[in-house]
Design an enzyme around this catalytic site. Structure first.
Site, PDB file in Angstrom:
ATOM      1  CG  ASP A   1     -19.710  -7.533  21.029  1.00 18.15           C
ATOM      2  OD1 ASP A   1     -19.737  -6.313  20.783  1.00 18.15           O
ATOM      3  OD2 ASP A   1     -19.057  -8.342  20.345  1.00 18.15           O
ATOM      4  CG  HIS A   2     -23.004  -1.405  23.233  1.00 22.19           C
ATOM      5  ND1 HIS A   2     -24.229  -1.231  22.609  1.00 22.19           N
ATOM      6  CD2 HIS A   2     -23.051  -0.644  24.365  1.00 22.19           C
ATOM      7  CE1 HIS A   2     -24.965  -0.401  23.318  1.00 22.19           C
ATOM      8  NE2 HIS A   2     -24.284  -0.029  24.392  1.00 22.19           N
ATOM      9  NE  ARG A   3     -18.011  -6.221  18.267  1.00 25.15           N
ATOM     10  CZ  ARG A   3     -17.024  -7.068  17.987  1.00 25.15           C
ATOM     11  NH1 ARG A   3     -16.206  -6.813  16.966  1.00 25.15           N
ATOM     12  NH2 ARG A   3     -16.847  -8.157  18.718  1.00 25.15           N
TER      13      ARG A   3
ATOM     14  CB  CYS B   1     -28.085  -6.334  21.381  1.00 27.45           C
ATOM     15  SG  CYS B   1     -27.312  -6.625  22.982  1.00 27.45           S
TER      16      CYS B   1
END
Length: 482
Positions: free
Chosen positions: A452-454, A456
């Protein structure tokens, strides 16, 4: 005087609001004890046997097998508070039990019996391996109290008085008694393909019909270019319709429509939500797993319980999450906060006859390789038996997906919502590899991390994956965290 009490579908926890009746474990007229399981239902999480809080005689059932009921809907009624009569029923359930007894004697069919019940079919239990003994025993209904008639329990009188099988029974014809089948899925498979189970000889213990027996019969019928039905359905089991049932308005000829419900529906909803909410990204790397395989072989050669490769990969995962805790987290979208978790509950993907499930190993970060191996084996067996509890299927914080067992090298899986990452492991195969400056054949595996790019950025995800690859290539790296 007997009191008739209504038992409703209870709250099964985990926010579940409905369940599908898979198999009734009691019939009208049966004597049940307090807390005896009376019905097997499938929720969006797992199979559950529902116990009845009352003891007495079952006077009514609500819902056919395959019916979905909301929490709080009536399941059955029980006559309690009266001693069994010589006929084997409590006073309040005498009429119902008498009706069932008459049915067994062949006088008239039960009013609540539909095609599914007449065949004793269920809906979506997972199938078992070819030739394997059943993982779940058939439930034997309780014996009636002393002095009660053999007619107290449906089927018990038939079993006691039925004549021995005819000589031809071993060749397929089984008479009018119930056909021994390993699971309701086998009944459904036969029913959907028009196959009469009474024409089969089971290869399981005591003639038990296995899924492999049904599949073999279907293949044999297809090879001969004829329908799978060996005989016409028995009229008392499947009432003949007056006219062919029309196709649903939305179905076109040649289409097969499969409802998205139960576990399959829950998986579909979860994956769709994950794709909608999580901005995921994937990175991957090839790693030389030769030393890891040698280390595992050395462990297993030293005696004691065998260590699985999945357990070693799980141990590597927990060590990596200790270094990169950002990936052991979830996102609270309402509060716009990243919630980091200090315990690793490790999920692992398991493919079963009911679909993909993700059992969870609790507190995986506190377990060694032996403990992880044992827990993976226990949960995998429960998954294939359809016996996982809702608690064993929820609460994961990170998922390990060993898709290499399907013979593929790589994948970009969808994150198991609401987790933040999933590690994928491909097959380990010999490949040419530069080792210590020279070309050699090594055991190579592709590792992938979907995150999940949110929670890291790529640097953290890459650092996690590189640490995992280093541990695979040099297992001694793990000694730092032992």
């Amino acid at each position: 005087m007997a009191q008739v009490l209504e038992f409703k579908l209870p709250d099964l926890g985990e926010g579940l609001t409905e369940a599908e009746i898979v198999r009734w474990l009691v019939e009208v007229g049966d004597v049940v004890a307090v807390d005896q399981p009376v019905v097997e239902v499938e929720t969006a999480k797992a199979m559950v046997e529902v116990p009845c809080p009352y003891g007495g005689v079952v006077t009514a059932r609500f819902g056919e097998e395959g019916t979905e009921l909301p929490v709080g809907a009536p399941l059955l009624t029980v006559a309690v508070g009266a001693a069994p009569s010589p006929g084997g029923t409590a006073a309040g359930g005498a009429q119902e039990a008498a009706a069932v007894t008459a049915t067994d004697a062949g006088e008239s069919p039960r009013a609540d019996t539909g095609p599914a019940q007449a065949e004793g079919s269920g809906n979506v239990l997972v199938g078992y391996g070819t030739g394997a003994a059943p993982a779940r025993r058939r439930r034997v209904r309780p014996t009636a109290p002393a002095g009660a008639s053999a007619h107290t329990s449906v089927g018990s009188d038939a079993a006691a008085t039925a004549p021995p099988p005819a000589p031809g029974a071993a060749n397929g014809h089984r008479g009018d008694g119930p056909v021994p089948v390993i699971s309701p899925l086998v009944r459904r498979l036969a029913r959907e393909n028009g196959l009469d189970l009474r024409e089969l000889t089971g290869s399981g213990p005591d003639g038990l019909i296995l899924r492999a027996d049904v599949e073999y019969a279907l293949r044999a019928a297809a090879a001969q270019g004829r329908p799978a039905t060996a005989t016409q359905p028995r009229p008392e089991a499947v009432p003949a319709p007056s006219a062919p049932a029309p196709l649903p308005a939305s179905a076109a000829p040649g289409e097969t429509r499969i409802p998205l419900k139960g576990v399959r529906g829950a998986v579909a909803d979860k994956l769709s939500r994950s794709r909608r909410e999580i901005p995921d990204a994937t990175c991957w790397v090839d790693a030389d797993a030769t030393e890891l395989m040698r280390a595992r072989a050395a462990m297993n050669a030293s005696g004691g319980p065998k260590i699985s490769l999945l357990a070693l990969l799980a141990r590597i995962c927990t060590a990596a999450l200790a270094r990169f805790p950002e990936l052991n987290s979830t996102v609270d979208t309402a509060a716009r906060e990243v919630v980091r978790l200090d315990r690793v509950h490790l999920g692992f993907a398991a493919q079963t006859g009911r679909g993909l499930v993700v059992p969870v190993v609790r507190d995986a970060h506190t377990r060694d390789a032996e403990s992880l191996t044992a827990e993976f084996a226990r949960l995998t067996e429960a998954a294939h038996a359809g016996a996982l509890t809702p608690a064993e299927l929820t609460g994961g914080t990170f998922t390990l997906n060993n898709y290499g067992v399907f013979g593929v090298d790589g994948s970009t899986p969808i994150i198991n919502h609401p987790e933040a990452a999933m590690l994928g492991v491909g097959r380990i195969v010999p490949k040419p590899w530069v080792h210590e400056g020279e070309l050699a054949v090594r055991q190579v595996v592709q590792l992938s991390l979907t995150f999940d790019h949110r929670v890291c950025d790529g640097g953290t995800a890459g650092g996690f994956l590189r640490y995992v690859a280093d541990c695979v290539e040099q297992p001694a790296v793990l000694l730092r965290t032992v």
